[in-house]
Design an enzyme around this catalytic site. Sequence first.
Site, PDB file in Angstrom:
ATOM      1  N   HIS A 196      65.341   4.588  21.450  1.00  0.00           N
ATOM      2  CA  HIS A 196      66.713   4.630  21.959  1.00  0.00           C
ATOM      3  C   HIS A 196      66.802   5.519  23.192  1.00  0.00           C
ATOM      4  O   HIS A 196      66.143   6.547  23.270  1.00  0.00           O
ATOM      5  CB  HIS A 196      67.667   5.145  20.871  1.00  0.00           C
ATOM      6  CG  HIS A 196      67.969   4.109  19.849  1.00  0.00           C
ATOM      7  ND1 HIS A 196      67.050   3.722  18.907  1.00  0.00           N
ATOM      8  CD2 HIS A 196      69.059   3.352  19.659  1.00  0.00           C
ATOM      9  CE1 HIS A 196      67.572   2.775  18.160  1.00  0.00           C
ATOM     10  NE2 HIS A 196      68.803   2.532  18.598  1.00  0.00           N
ATOM     11  N   PRO A 197      67.658   5.133  24.134  1.00  0.00           N
ATOM     12  CA  PRO A 197      67.839   5.949  25.339  1.00  0.00           C
ATOM     13  C   PRO A 197      68.733   7.150  25.060  1.00  0.00           C
ATOM     14  O   PRO A 197      69.534   7.139  24.126  1.00  0.00           O
ATOM     15  CB  PRO A 197      68.547   4.991  26.295  1.00  0.00           C
ATOM     16  CG  PRO A 197      69.359   4.110  25.382  1.00  0.00           C
ATOM     17  CD  PRO A 197      68.490   3.924  24.153  1.00  0.00           C
ATOM     18  N   SER A 225      73.008  -1.605  25.278  1.00  0.00           N
ATOM     19  CA  SER A 225      73.206  -0.155  25.396  1.00  0.00           C
ATOM     20  C   SER A 225      74.120   0.194  26.558  1.00  0.00           C
ATOM     21  O   SER A 225      74.967   1.077  26.440  1.00  0.00           O
ATOM     22  CB  SER A 225      71.870   0.569  25.552  1.00  0.00           C
ATOM     23  OG  SER A 225      71.212   0.645  24.328  1.00  0.00           O
ATOM     24  N   GLU A 271      77.644  -0.563  25.504  1.00  0.00           N
ATOM     25  CA  GLU A 271      78.104   0.389  24.484  1.00  0.00           C
ATOM     26  C   GLU A 271      78.399   1.752  25.093  1.00  0.00           C
ATOM     27  O   GLU A 271      79.428   2.360  24.791  1.00  0.00           O
ATOM     28  CB  GLU A 271      77.062   0.481  23.369  1.00  0.00           C
ATOM     29  CG  GLU A 271      77.009  -0.785  22.525  1.00  0.00           C
ATOM     30  CD  GLU A 271      75.739  -0.959  21.718  1.00  0.00           C
ATOM     31  OE1 GLU A 271      75.680  -1.928  20.947  1.00  0.00           O
ATOM     32  OE2 GLU A 271      74.798  -0.141  21.861  1.00  0.00           O
ATOM     33  N   GLN A 272      77.521   2.229  25.956  1.00  0.00           N
ATOM     34  CA  GLN A 272      77.768   3.521  26.597  1.00  0.00           C
ATOM     35  C   GLN A 272      79.010   3.444  27.490  1.00  0.00           C
ATOM     36  O   GLN A 272      79.809   4.386  27.519  1.00  0.00           O
ATOM     37  CB  GLN A 272      76.536   3.994  27.376  1.00  0.00           C
ATOM     38  CG  GLN A 272      75.411   4.431  26.455  1.00  0.00           C
ATOM     39  CD  GLN A 272      74.358   5.277  27.133  1.00  0.00           C
ATOM     40  OE1 GLN A 272      74.636   5.995  28.089  1.00  0.00           O
ATOM     41  NE2 GLN A 272      73.140   5.218  26.610  1.00  0.00           N
ATOM     42  N   PHE A 294      69.218  12.082  20.832  1.00  0.00           N
ATOM     43  CA  PHE A 294      70.424  12.078  20.012  1.00  0.00           C
ATOM     44  C   PHE A 294      70.929  10.643  19.918  1.00  0.00           C
ATOM     45  O   PHE A 294      71.046   9.949  20.929  1.00  0.00           O
ATOM     46  CB  PHE A 294      71.493  12.962  20.670  1.00  0.00           C
ATOM     47  CG  PHE A 294      72.813  12.918  19.974  1.00  0.00           C
ATOM     48  CD1 PHE A 294      73.038  13.688  18.848  1.00  0.00           C
ATOM     49  CD2 PHE A 294      73.825  12.107  20.451  1.00  0.00           C
ATOM     50  CE1 PHE A 294      74.265  13.652  18.201  1.00  0.00           C
ATOM     51  CE2 PHE A 294      75.058  12.075  19.809  1.00  0.00           C
ATOM     52  CZ  PHE A 294      75.274  12.843  18.681  1.00  0.00           C
TER      53      PHE A 294
END
Length: 156
Positions: free
Chosen positions: A47-48, A64, A67-68, A99
């Site tokens: 995951h980033p 992603s 989502e971000q 995280f």
Amino acid sequence: MTALFEHSPWIEARADALPSSGDRWADLMAVVHAASDAERLALIRAHPELAGKAALDRTLTQASAAEQASAGLDRLSEDEFAKFHELNAAYREKFGFPFIVCVRLTDKAGILRAMAERLGHDREVEIATAIGQIGEIVRLRLADSGLQDQAKEAQA
């Protein structure tokens, strides 16, 4: 089609090789929970970081990035960006992985609060928390794709 798990196609492949329970999410998460510790860590590490390098150089997966953006992480002030960078670094230093939080279920302030709070966890608790958050991400991605509903209809 959106990848359900970040850079981890082995999970879907293993789930596809097993008999279906009719609940795609449960089948996928059973694979995750049956995986070795090393495989679960690799999943987490795939995951980033939130608002990290991949976001800046635009190498996030399409899912992603969306989502971000939904949590406003593509529109951070300089102060917010600095805080994310500081917490990401502290978190990675302590735990050895990024995280992870299901950003679609919170906002920038909630993410920053969670990052600060979760720095107080021990590593085992944080691994379990990260896997739980990945499960939430996948649950929402399945719902978006309609795959979860299709699996339930096929079972009926």
